[in-house]
Design a protein around this motif. Sequence first.
Motif, PDB file in Angstrom:
ATOM      1  N   HIS A 182      44.235  36.061  46.574  1.00  0.00           N
ATOM      2  CA  HIS A 182      44.064  34.701  46.340  1.00  0.00           C
ATOM      3  C   HIS A 182      45.435  34.023  46.682  1.00  0.00           C
ATOM      4  CE1 HIS A 182      40.147  35.681  47.245  1.00  0.00           C
ATOM      5  NE2 HIS A 182      39.569  34.757  47.834  1.00  0.00           N
TER       6      HIS A 182
ATOM      7  N   LEU B 199      34.734  27.902  36.568  1.00  0.00           N
ATOM      8  CA  LEU B 199      34.697  28.912  37.910  1.00  0.00           C
ATOM      9  C   LEU B 199      34.992  30.421  36.071  1.00  0.00           C
ATOM     10  CD1 LEU B 199      37.426  28.830  39.894  1.00  0.00           C
ATOM     11  CD2 LEU B 199      35.075  29.268  40.251  1.00  0.00           C
TER      12      LEU B 199
ATOM     13  N   ALA C 199      34.832  31.700  45.219  1.00  0.00           N
ATOM     14  CA  ALA C 199      35.008  32.116  44.299  1.00  0.00           C
ATOM     15  C   ALA C 199      34.894  32.840  42.745  1.00  0.00           C
ATOM     16  CB  ALA C 199      35.890  30.807  43.475  1.00  0.00           C
TER      17      ALA C 199
ATOM     18  N   LEU D 278      41.985  28.773  40.673  1.00  0.00           N
ATOM     19  CA  LEU D 278      40.876  31.182  40.470  1.00  0.00           C
ATOM     20  C   LEU D 278      41.710  31.557  39.470  1.00  0.00           C
ATOM     21  CD1 LEU D 278      38.661  32.558  41.362  1.00  0.00           C
ATOM     22  CD2 LEU D 278      39.987  33.055  43.748  1.00  0.00           C
TER      23      LEU D 278
ATOM     24  N   LEU E 298      44.360  38.029  41.371  1.00  0.00           N
ATOM     25  CA  LEU E 298      44.244  36.843  41.590  1.00  0.00           C
ATOM     26  C   LEU E 298      44.984  36.469  42.832  1.00  0.00           C
ATOM     27  CD1 LEU E 298      41.323  35.892  39.412  1.00  0.00           C
ATOM     28  CD2 LEU E 298      41.105  35.975  41.678  1.00  0.00           C
TER      29      LEU E 298
ATOM     30  N   LEU F 154      36.728  36.199  41.072  1.00  0.00           N
ATOM     31  CA  LEU F 154      36.826  35.826  40.016  1.00  0.00           C
ATOM     32  C   LEU F 154      35.874  36.388  39.090  1.00  0.00           C
ATOM     33  CD1 LEU F 154      38.109  34.965  37.515  1.00  0.00           C
ATOM     34  CD2 LEU F 154      36.353  33.847  37.423  1.00  0.00           C
TER      35      LEU F 154
ATOM     36  N   ASP G 166      31.312  26.826  45.233  1.00  0.00           N
ATOM     37  CA  ASP G 166      32.797  28.113  44.332  1.00  0.00           C
ATOM     38  C   ASP G 166      32.280  29.410  44.378  1.00  0.00           C
ATOM     39  OD1 ASP G 166      34.770  26.853  43.738  1.00  0.00           O
ATOM     40  OD2 ASP G 166      33.669  25.744  42.271  1.00  0.00           O
TER      41      ASP G 166
ATOM     42  N   ASP H 105      44.658  30.097  46.242  1.00  0.00           N
ATOM     43  CA  ASP H 105      43.885  29.161  45.122  1.00  0.00           C
ATOM     44  C   ASP H 105      44.754  28.942  43.284  1.00  0.00           C
ATOM     45  OD1 ASP H 105      41.907  28.278  43.724  1.00  0.00           O
ATOM     46  OD2 ASP H 105      40.007  29.042  44.903  1.00  0.00           O
TER      47      ASP H 105
ATOM     48  N   GLN I  69      31.329  33.240  35.736  1.00  0.00           N
ATOM     49  CA  GLN I  69      32.161  34.070  35.470  1.00  0.00           C
ATOM     50  C   GLN I  69      31.549  34.961  34.925  1.00  0.00           C
ATOM     51  OE1 GLN I  69      34.680  36.210  33.649  1.00  0.00           O
ATOM     52  NE2 GLN I  69      34.473  34.233  32.209  1.00  0.00           N
TER      53      GLN I  69
END
Length: 158
Positions: free
Chosen positions: A27, A73, A97, A33, A23, A101, A94, A30, A77
């Motif tokens: 990203h 998150l 995101a 995240l 990640l 993830l 989200d 972020d 997930q």
Amino acid sequence: MLELMELLRTDLGDRGLRTAALLRRSHPFDKELQIAGLVHCLGSLLRLSDGAVTVGVAAESIRPLLGERVARLVRLQAPHRPTDAYAGHHWGDDAEAVATLCQARDSAGAAGLDAGVLEDWQPLLELVAAGARRAGSPGNARDPLGSPRGSSGPYRAW
């Protein structure tokens, strides 16, 4: 923070570390995240008294330290959650995101991935925790002036 770091050290397969590293590459801006990727496997690392481990318990355990978004998150997930297009509508802002993830989590087992060491993540954990404390304190960015004078109850500007 020290307890969280100790718990993350028990992740023998470095799943969280590998997910966070992916990640960070995909990203880089972020931070929440990335931290969600680092701590996403807490549910399997926590051992509750009755032996049950749930993603919801893990998410709630990190909410006070790492904030609402990281906890959300982590909760969303969970591998047992539906991942079809319809389910994404329930993820709100989200959705992208969460999908990212999940993809990073599923790809984290790749051989040869240089994930670094857990200690490299402590400054970012502390940064996200500091942001969560600021967001939860009175006079935060969403309501910089606090409750209006003379109001009798909690005031919500949003």
